[in-house]
Scaffold this active site. Sequence first.
Site, PDB file in Angstrom:
ATOM      1  N   ASP A 151       2.856   2.936 -39.087  1.00 24.54           N
ATOM      2  CA  ASP A 151       2.882   2.739 -37.781  1.00 24.54           C
ATOM      3  C   ASP A 151       1.348   2.664 -37.281  1.00 24.54           C
ATOM      4  O   ASP A 151       0.317   3.116 -37.832  1.00 24.54           O
ATOM      5  CB  ASP A 151       3.147   4.082 -37.012  1.00 24.54           C
ATOM      6  CG  ASP A 151       3.128   4.290 -35.739  1.00 24.54           C
ATOM      7  OD1 ASP A 151       3.509   3.641 -34.871  1.00 24.54           O
ATOM      8  OD2 ASP A 151       2.060   5.269 -35.217  1.00 24.54           O
ATOM      9  N   GLU A 180       2.647  -2.481 -38.993  1.00 21.02           N
ATOM     10  CA  GLU A 180       2.667  -2.773 -37.654  1.00 21.02           C
ATOM     11  C   GLU A 180       1.330  -3.056 -37.332  1.00 21.02           C
ATOM     12  O   GLU A 180       0.307  -2.181 -36.888  1.00 21.02           O
ATOM     13  CB  GLU A 180       3.101  -1.532 -36.540  1.00 21.02           C
ATOM     14  CG  GLU A 180       3.198  -1.689 -35.267  1.00 21.02           C
ATOM     15  CD  GLU A 180       3.809  -0.486 -34.520  1.00 21.02           C
ATOM     16  OE1 GLU A 180       4.499  -0.815 -33.433  1.00 21.02           O
ATOM     17  OE2 GLU A 180       3.224   0.484 -34.706  1.00 21.02           O
TER      18      GLU A 180
END
Length: 462
Positions: A151, A180
Amino acid sequence: GTYRAFVDQLPRLDALGVTAIELLPVHQTDPQEGSYWGYMPLCFGAVHAQYAAGDDPAAELAALVAAAHELDIEVWLDVVVNHTTEVDAAGPTYHLRGLDDAMYRRRGDGSYIETTGCGNDVDADHPAAQDLVVWSLDRLADLGVDGFRFDLAAVLSRSPSMMSRLEAWARTRDVRTIAEAWDAAGGYQVGRTWPGTGWMQWNDRFRNDVRSFLRADDGSAALMEQRVQGSPDLFDAPGDSINYLSCHDGFTLYDVFAYDAKHNGANGHGNRDGADDNRSWNCGWEGDDGAPDTVLALRRRQLRNAWCLLAMSHGVPMVAAGDEHGRTQGGNNNAYNQDNATSWIDYARRDEFADLEHFVTGLLALRARHAVLTQPEWWGDALTFLDRRGVDGSTAGPSIGWSVGDLCVLANAWWHPTEFALPPGSWTMAVDTNQADLLDPPTPVDASAYVVGPRSAVILTR
């Protein structure tokens, strides 16, 4: 839901054609914090107890992974190691703040650096932070997990030593790493600007450009020429690009075609939270209440169009759970705190959208039969983009046609019919999104050109 209950869904996902599942964060979060997705971690290396049916969550997660492996399905985890649930200086002290507050990055005035939207950044250069992250990942990998999606990975990539350590660890454990490749403060590294090696990346450019195309935005067809071939303008190999149109945050795929604007009032922030740029089009009616049958039929065709573009593009396709049967959040595009019917997957909706799930199953099987869609090399000279025009000879609106190997894809996002010139040879039509199912048997196409109807897609094979 629980790890144990998810095992019951695996046969259905296998039949659908799924080869990997990515779970939202399953490390322990603060049950009292109020968010639902799991992005406020309390302990990186502990398995979230509230998802367990019994008193051994790690064993239940390992059993889920083992059951997935029996069906040749990989399991990836979304991991959040860039911040903690202790938030900013006014937040609670649970662990890192009390043990060693220096593990948070600080400005000259002593305040926390915050690029995650959650109040603090873990200092990825700190040796103890690196030890903690790697130890936590090791514990999850020991449960059989195949890959880790990081993330807001741009928070970690600021530290070359953290990147080197993660990559060495991944090689040792033989697991996938997925980035990400941005943060919540404008840092953006998607594509070749990402400083790591051996990583896959979520490709939000695919999401944005395909959504723009499906609503017939000017200039979108030119961008599609890059996206359908794996985004060579961004990546070094097509397998680096995880192509997606929806995920946990943002609109569900159905809502992309049902709402022009977000409807986030229930989140408690005056509809100010969540993205405003959704590249959505409601097909002429906002929401489902009172929507005419013609609008509902167009939305279903748009769903089939979207699935076709995703499945027929080079790269690794990803969808959000429930997109195969029209999952909706009622226009909420940031349901992070909605532990209720807004965010839950309504499996009863499968009955209403059984035709879509059947269509998706056939489409993914079609993809699996054509190795050109998964080959590790770029298509290069094997790819041909097709000429197209309006049926009256005028310049075509937003549309794209391409052929590669034994596939030919014709996609017309325009609201008028479009004629596509076909490559030489004998073709049969496997998919026409004006139909609710794949064509069985495929229909022969004996012509040098083919007219595709408004807002429709056609797939030809030979």
